[in-house]
Scaffold this active site. Structure first.
Site, PDB file in Angstrom:
ATOM      1  N   PRO A  88      40.408  32.676  56.790  1.00 12.58           N
ATOM      2  CA  PRO A  88      40.290  31.309  56.268  1.00 12.58           C
ATOM      3  C   PRO A  88      38.831  30.857  56.162  1.00 12.58           C
ATOM      4  CG  PRO A  88      41.900  31.414  58.043  1.00 12.58           C
ATOM      5  CD  PRO A  88      41.174  32.709  58.045  1.00 12.58           C
ATOM      6  N   GLU A 115      44.710  34.687  66.461  1.00 12.74           N
ATOM      7  CA  GLU A 115      43.821  33.540  66.213  1.00 12.74           C
ATOM      8  C   GLU A 115      42.541  33.952  65.523  1.00 12.74           C
ATOM      9  OE1 GLU A 115      46.456  31.573  66.987  1.00 12.74           O
ATOM     10  OE2 GLU A 115      44.807  30.156  67.231  1.00 12.74           O
ATOM     11  N   ARG A 153      45.283  44.203  38.289  1.00 13.04           N
ATOM     12  CA  ARG A 153      45.611  43.778  36.911  1.00 13.04           C
ATOM     13  C   ARG A 153      44.405  43.912  35.989  1.00 13.04           C
ATOM     14  NH1 ARG A 153      49.667  40.225  35.987  1.00 13.04           N
ATOM     15  NH2 ARG A 153      48.410  39.042  34.507  1.00 13.04           N
ATOM     16  N   ASP A 168      43.161  35.956  29.510  1.00 15.69           N
ATOM     17  CA  ASP A 168      41.995  35.339  28.890  1.00 15.69           C
ATOM     18  C   ASP A 168      41.713  33.937  29.422  1.00 15.69           C
ATOM     19  OD1 ASP A 168      42.613  36.861  25.656  1.00 15.69           O
ATOM     20  OD2 ASP A 168      41.884  37.590  27.605  1.00 15.69           O
TER      21      ASP A 168
END
Ligand code: 9WO
Length: 253
Positions: A88, A115, A153, A168
């Site tokens: 995070p 944690e 991808r 695009d």
């Protein structure tokens, strides 16, 4: 491109590698996904990978040594890879970052649990920390799966021509336009007439206007980074003149 994932719950990532676009790319040999469990590199009888935090506080912290041994093992198999920890606290993972990552020979993704990960591992063994959103997951595996799918991808040949067309808009930093399919009318709701017109110039113009308008209304921060041509500005003005903010907001609520 080879992805190595160091994770305590590899099944979460393996699911992504066995289905859909990534699964097909793996079958075609365009992508390799290998999971390594740091628990297999814990040398005590209980295969310990975590311990209590120094300084006290809730939960457990992932220990340096099992992670470092697992990392050392995958580096032998993926020597030119960059090592990324999914946390995070990382920098935002964006389409632009994915495009850069797709140029790499390989990626080693560290998916922590508990944690946190011992800071010394992050400082000594990791090239960068990436975050897929401003929230705390139960572990880094889902974030690693997002990175693998997004980067895979972008690799040559992974998507067909039709599929890659959809890349695009976001690659330009814009949200996509609305999409419709059969039937033409459902519950009194019709497909926009322009999409039924067969006029490809008008359709392209409508789609561009929707992309610009939706981005302006829903993610103005993206537009701040995008230089608009005079034509785009005119299309955006058309959109704003023809739609109300309330309508868009209702859609978003
Ligand atoms: C857990 C936690 C609990 C209360 C307050 C703060 C907290 N931080 C964490 C935490 O960072 N746990 C992590 C679990 C340790 C590293 C792997 N985990 C993780 C990664 N959770 N969420 C992510 C993550 C990764 C990438 N993008 C967004 C979230």
């Amino acid at each position: 491109m080879r992805f190595d994932i160091v994770a305590l719950l590899p099944g979460i990532v393996e699911a992504v590698a066995s289905e859909g676009v990534v699964g097909r790319a793996c079958t075609q040999g365009k992508v390799q996904v290998h999971c390594t469990n740091p628990r297999d590199f814990a040398e005590d009888p209980h295969h310990t990978v975590d311990d209590r935090p120094y300084g006290g506080g809730p939960g457990m912290v992932m220990q340096y040594e099992p992670l470092a041994r697992a990392h050392g093992s995958v580096r032998k198999a993926n020597p030119e890879a960059r090592t990324i920890a999914l946390t995070p606290q990382g920098i935002p993972f964006t389409q632009a970052l994915a495009r850069e990552a797709a140029k790499e020979k390989g990626l080693i993704l560290i998916a922590g649990r508990y944690e946190g990960i011992d800071e010394r591992f992050l400082n000594q063994q990791v090239d960068a920390e990436w975050s897929v959103g401003d929230y705390v997951l139960s572990g880094g595996e889902l974030a690693a799966a997002v990175v693998i799918d997004t980067v895979a991808r972008l690799l040559p040949g992974v998507l067909g021509c039709a599929e890659s067309a959809g890349q695009d808009s976001f690659s330009e930093g814009l949200l996509d336009c609305p999409h419709y399919t059969r039937p033409e009318e459902i519950e009194g709701l019709r497909v926009p007439e322009v999409l039924l017109s067969g006029d490809h110039g008008k359709i392209a113009r409508w789609r561009r206007r929707e992309m610009l308008g939706r981005t302006y209304r829903r993610r103005p921060d993206l537009l701040d980074r995008t230089a608009l041509s005079a034509e785009d500005r005119a299309l955006l003005d058309e959109y704003l003149d023809s739609t109300s903010e309330e309508t868009d907001r209702e859609r978003d609520d």
